[in-house]
Write a protein that holds these residues in place. Structure first.
Motif, mmCIF file in Angstrom:
data_model
loop_
_atom_site.group_PDB
_atom_site.id
_atom_site.type_symbol
_atom_site.label_atom_id
_atom_site.label_comp_id
_atom_site.label_asym_id
_atom_site.label_seq_id
_atom_site.Cartn_x
_atom_site.Cartn_y
_atom_site.Cartn_z
ATOM 1 N N LEU A 1 -1.192 5.873 -7.045
ATOM 2 C CA LEU A 1 -2.623 6.139 -6.938
ATOM 3 C C LEU A 1 -2.894 7.639 -6.865
ATOM 4 C CD1 LEU A 1 -5.542 5.181 -6.551
ATOM 5 C CD2 LEU A 1 -5.071 5.031 -4.085
ATOM 6 N N ALA A 2 -2.108 8.358 -6.079
ATOM 7 C CA ALA A 2 -2.314 9.797 -5.933
ATOM 8 C C ALA A 2 -2.164 10.504 -7.271
ATOM 9 C CB ALA A 2 -1.332 10.364 -4.909
ATOM 10 N N ASP A 3 -1.168 10.115 -8.038
ATOM 11 C CA ASP A 3 -0.965 10.718 -9.361
ATOM 12 C C ASP A 3 -2.112 10.378 -10.298
ATOM 13 O OD1 ASP A 3 0.804 12.145 -11.280
ATOM 14 O OD2 ASP A 3 0.863 10.200 -12.280
ATOM 15 N N TRP A 4 -2.585 9.144 -10.242
ATOM 16 C CA TRP A 4 -3.713 8.720 -11.078
ATOM 17 C C TRP A 4 -4.958 9.521 -10.742
ATOM 18 C CZ3 TRP A 4 -8.498 6.476 -10.051
ATOM 19 C CH2 TRP A 4 -9.175 5.924 -11.155
ATOM 20 N N VAL A 5 -5.215 9.728 -9.464
ATOM 21 C CA VAL A 5 -6.401 10.471 -9.027
ATOM 22 C C VAL A 5 -6.341 11.913 -9.541
ATOM 23 C CG1 VAL A 5 -7.601 11.414 -7.019
ATOM 24 C CG2 VAL A 5 -6.849 9.033 -7.027
ATOM 25 N N ARG A 6 -5.168 12.535 -9.452
ATOM 26 C CA ARG A 6 -5.031 13.912 -9.943
ATOM 27 C C ARG A 6 -5.382 14.008 -11.428
ATOM 28 N NH1 ARG A 6 -0.622 14.057 -6.267
ATOM 29 N NH2 ARG A 6 0.807 13.266 -7.871
ATOM 30 N N LYS A 7 -4.999 13.008 -12.187
ATOM 31 C CA LYS A 7 -5.252 13.026 -13.629
ATOM 32 C C LYS A 7 -6.726 12.812 -13.967
ATOM 33 C CE LYS A 7 -0.613 11.423 -14.843
ATOM 34 N NZ LYS A 7 0.198 10.300 -15.367
ATOM 35 N N GLN A 8 -7.486 12.252 -13.028
ATOM 36 C CA GLN A 8 -8.909 11.995 -13.294
ATOM 37 C C GLN A 8 -9.750 13.260 -13.198
ATOM 38 O OE1 GLN A 8 -9.763 8.821 -14.340
ATOM 39 N NE2 GLN A 8 -7.526 8.663 -14.177
ATOM 40 N N ALA B 1 3.464 -4.119 -12.504
ATOM 41 C CA ALA B 1 2.168 -4.469 -11.920
ATOM 42 C C ALA B 1 1.426 -3.226 -11.443
ATOM 43 C CB ALA B 1 2.368 -5.447 -10.762
ATOM 44 N N LEU B 2 2.159 -2.273 -10.894
ATOM 45 C CA LEU B 2 1.519 -1.046 -10.419
ATOM 46 C C LEU B 2 0.965 -0.229 -11.580
ATOM 47 C CD1 LEU B 2 4.181 -0.060 -7.734
ATOM 48 C CD2 LEU B 2 1.919 -1.038 -7.314
ATOM 49 N N GLN B 3 1.788 -0.037 -12.609
ATOM 50 C CA GLN B 3 1.321 0.700 -13.783
ATOM 51 C C GLN B 3 0.192 -0.047 -14.485
ATOM 52 O OE1 GLN B 3 2.097 3.667 -14.527
ATOM 53 N NE2 GLN B 3 4.134 4.102 -13.724
ATOM 54 N N CYS C 1 0.839 -1.201 0.000
ATOM 55 C CA CYS C 1 0.000 0.000 0.000
ATOM 56 C C CYS C 1 0.874 1.251 0.000
ATOM 57 C CB CYS C 1 -0.911 0.003 1.222
ATOM 58 S SG CYS C 1 -2.017 -1.419 1.338
ATOM 59 N N TYR C 2 1.952 1.223 0.761
ATOM 60 C CA TYR C 2 2.899 2.343 0.814
ATOM 61 C C TYR C 2 3.526 2.568 -0.563
ATOM 62 C CZ TYR C 2 7.275 4.773 2.040
ATOM 63 O OH TYR C 2 8.337 5.638 2.101
ATOM 64 N N THR C 3 3.909 1.505 -1.227
ATOM 65 C CA THR C 3 4.508 1.616 -2.557
ATOM 66 C C THR C 3 3.500 2.119 -3.585
ATOM 67 O OG1 THR C 3 6.030 -0.199 -2.056
ATOM 68 C CG2 THR C 3 5.709 0.345 -4.375
ATOM 69 N N PHE C 4 2.253 1.673 -3.453
ATOM 70 C CA PHE C 4 1.223 2.025 -4.427
ATOM 71 C C PHE C 4 0.726 3.458 -4.255
ATOM 72 C CE2 PHE C 4 -3.342 1.347 -5.959
ATOM 73 C CZ PHE C 4 -3.006 1.385 -7.300
ATOM 74 N N GLU C 5 0.861 4.025 -3.060
ATOM 75 C CA GLU C 5 0.261 5.318 -2.746
ATOM 76 C C GLU C 5 0.623 6.426 -3.738
ATOM 77 O OE1 GLU C 5 -1.805 8.433 -1.253
ATOM 78 O OE2 GLU C 5 -2.094 6.301 -0.908
ATOM 79 N N ALA D 1 -18.770 -6.868 2.458
ATOM 80 C CA ALA D 1 -19.626 -6.670 1.289
ATOM 81 C C ALA D 1 -18.830 -6.716 -0.014
ATOM 82 C CB ALA D 1 -20.374 -5.345 1.404
ATOM 83 N N TYR D 2 -17.632 -6.155 0.021
ATOM 84 C CA TYR D 2 -16.782 -6.120 -1.180
ATOM 85 C C TYR D 2 -15.879 -7.346 -1.305
ATOM 86 C CZ TYR D 2 -17.964 -1.328 -2.581
ATOM 87 O OH TYR D 2 -18.612 -0.206 -3.034
ATOM 88 N N ARG D 3 -15.950 -8.225 -0.327
ATOM 89 C CA ARG D 3 -15.178 -9.468 -0.343
ATOM 90 C C ARG D 3 -13.671 -9.197 -0.465
ATOM 91 N NH1 ARG D 3 -18.978 -13.960 -3.372
ATOM 92 N NH2 ARG D 3 -20.957 -13.211 -2.523
ATOM 93 N N ILE D 4 -13.198 -8.313 0.391
ATOM 94 C CA ILE D 4 -11.792 -7.919 0.363
ATOM 95 C C ILE D 4 -10.945 -9.004 1.012
ATOM 96 C CG2 ILE D 4 -10.120 -6.182 1.074
ATOM 97 C CD1 ILE D 4 -12.200 -5.298 -1.055
ATOM 98 N N THR D 5 -10.019 -9.544 0.247
ATOM 99 C CA THR D 5 -9.161 -10.628 0.730
ATOM 100 C C THR D 5 -7.693 -10.225 0.816
ATOM 101 O OG1 THR D 5 -8.892 -11.478 -1.529
ATOM 102 C CG2 THR D 5 -10.694 -12.403 -0.198
ATOM 103 N N HIS D 6 -7.299 -9.167 0.120
ATOM 104 C CA HIS D 6 -5.928 -8.667 0.196
ATOM 105 C C HIS D 6 -5.953 -7.180 -0.122
ATOM 106 C CE1 HIS D 6 -6.286 -9.776 -4.129
ATOM 107 N NE2 HIS D 6 -5.535 -8.713 -4.319
ATOM 108 N N TRP D 7 -4.847 -6.526 0.096
ATOM 109 C CA TRP D 7 -4.774 -5.085 -0.112
ATOM 110 C C TRP D 7 -3.353 -4.698 -0.500
ATOM 111 C CZ3 TRP D 7 -7.180 -7.499 3.986
ATOM 112 C CH2 TRP D 7 -6.408 -7.757 5.113
ATOM 113 N N PRO D 8 -3.228 -3.598 -1.258
ATOM 114 C CA PRO D 8 -4.297 -2.679 -1.666
ATOM 115 C C PRO D 8 -5.252 -3.324 -2.674
ATOM 116 C CG PRO D 8 -2.278 -2.144 -2.834
ATOM 117 C CD PRO D 8 -1.916 -3.190 -1.811
ATOM 118 N N MET D 9 -6.509 -2.968 -2.526
ATOM 119 C CA MET D 9 -7.557 -3.421 -3.434
ATOM 120 C C MET D 9 -8.370 -2.197 -3.829
ATOM 121 S SD MET D 9 -9.123 -6.117 -4.866
ATOM 122 C CE MET D 9 -8.909 -7.607 -3.893
ATOM 123 N N ILE D 10 -8.694 -2.095 -5.109
ATOM 124 C CA ILE D 10 -9.441 -0.958 -5.624
ATOM 125 C C ILE D 10 -10.826 -1.418 -6.071
ATOM 126 C CG2 ILE D 10 -9.526 0.885 -7.346
ATOM 127 C CD1 ILE D 10 -7.256 1.223 -5.371
#
Length: 225
Positions: free
Chosen positions: A72-79, A205-207, A65-69, A172-181
């Motif tokens: 994800l933050a950059d992706w959100v800005r672009k949206q 994998a992240l990209q 999650c730390y590596t992905f952060e 409800a979302y059946r979360i089994t591992h993380w980070p999960m989107i």
């Protein structure tokens, strides 16, 4: 060794070496249901009318999650205004309870955007434990947050309700591992899923996960027309 250090995020593919090269069964550019993403059996209610809701299920202790952060933050800005992002800190027993409560306290105080990255840095770089309430309180004070106000919120009924809601959402979302989107209350993807399906790891994998997210957001938009 701190017992919390031994906790392992189940999306371990991110930290593993790349698998033997070969022809991938699928790819992030042409994701398939059941491979790079999953369709939930039952659609979940979403917030943010008029926008596509994106939820990240994560944990502060999780190295993936730390590596992905930053990705994800950059992706959100672009949206831009097309999506609304929500984060849900997952539950993982007593050793993670203080971290989860820390997250929802910051959210309740309207301080999450300011301090979210700092919490990650404190844990993974500065090695702050965050296993006990007092460790959380001391860190908040050092970070410049009013101690009494923080503690009152940390122990409030409102934060307790958020903890219960997080547990319900994981089920409800059946979360089994993380980070999960989760996207639009219907789709799930993760670096672990993308990495396993495409036999890729690390940055690929992240990209690749971001590519799958782009496709799922586009599909959600098209479905709403």
């Amino acid at each position: 060794m701190n017992p919390l250090r031994r906790l392992i995020c189940r999306a371990a593919l991110l930290a593993a070496p790349a698998l033997v090269a070969g022809t991938a069964a699928a790819s992030p550019a042409s994701p398939r249901e059941g491979a790079e993403y999953q369709l939930l059996p039952e659609a979940q209610p979403t917030d943010g009318p008029g926008k596509i809701e994106v939820i990240e299920f994560f944990a502060y202790y999780c190295p993936h999650c730390y590596t992905f952060e930053p990705y994800l933050a950059d992706w959100v800005r672009k949206q831009g205004d097309d999506i609304v992002l929500r984060r849900v800190h997952v539950a993982r027993g007593a050793q993670v309870a203080a971290q989860q409560r820390l997250f929802f306290t910051l959210e309740s105080l309207g301080l999450l955007e300011q301090f979210h990255g700092k919490v990650f840095n404190a844990y993974h770089v500065e090695r702050v434990g965050f296993t006990q309430d007092e460790q959380v309180f001391d860190w908040a004070s050092r970070a410049g947050i009013e101690r009494a106000r923080f503690i009152d919120t940390y122990r409030s009924f409102g934060v307790q309700a958020k903890l219960r809601r997080a547990q319900a959402m994981m089920e409800a979302y059946r979360i089994t591992h993380w980070p999960m989107i989760a996207i639009d209350g219907r789709f799930l993807t993760s670096p672990g899923m993308v990495g396993e399906s495409g036999k890729i790891s690390g940055d690929d994998a992240l990209q690749g996960t971001l590519q799958v997210m782009d496709m799922l957001v586009a599909r959600a938009k098209a479905d709403k027309k």
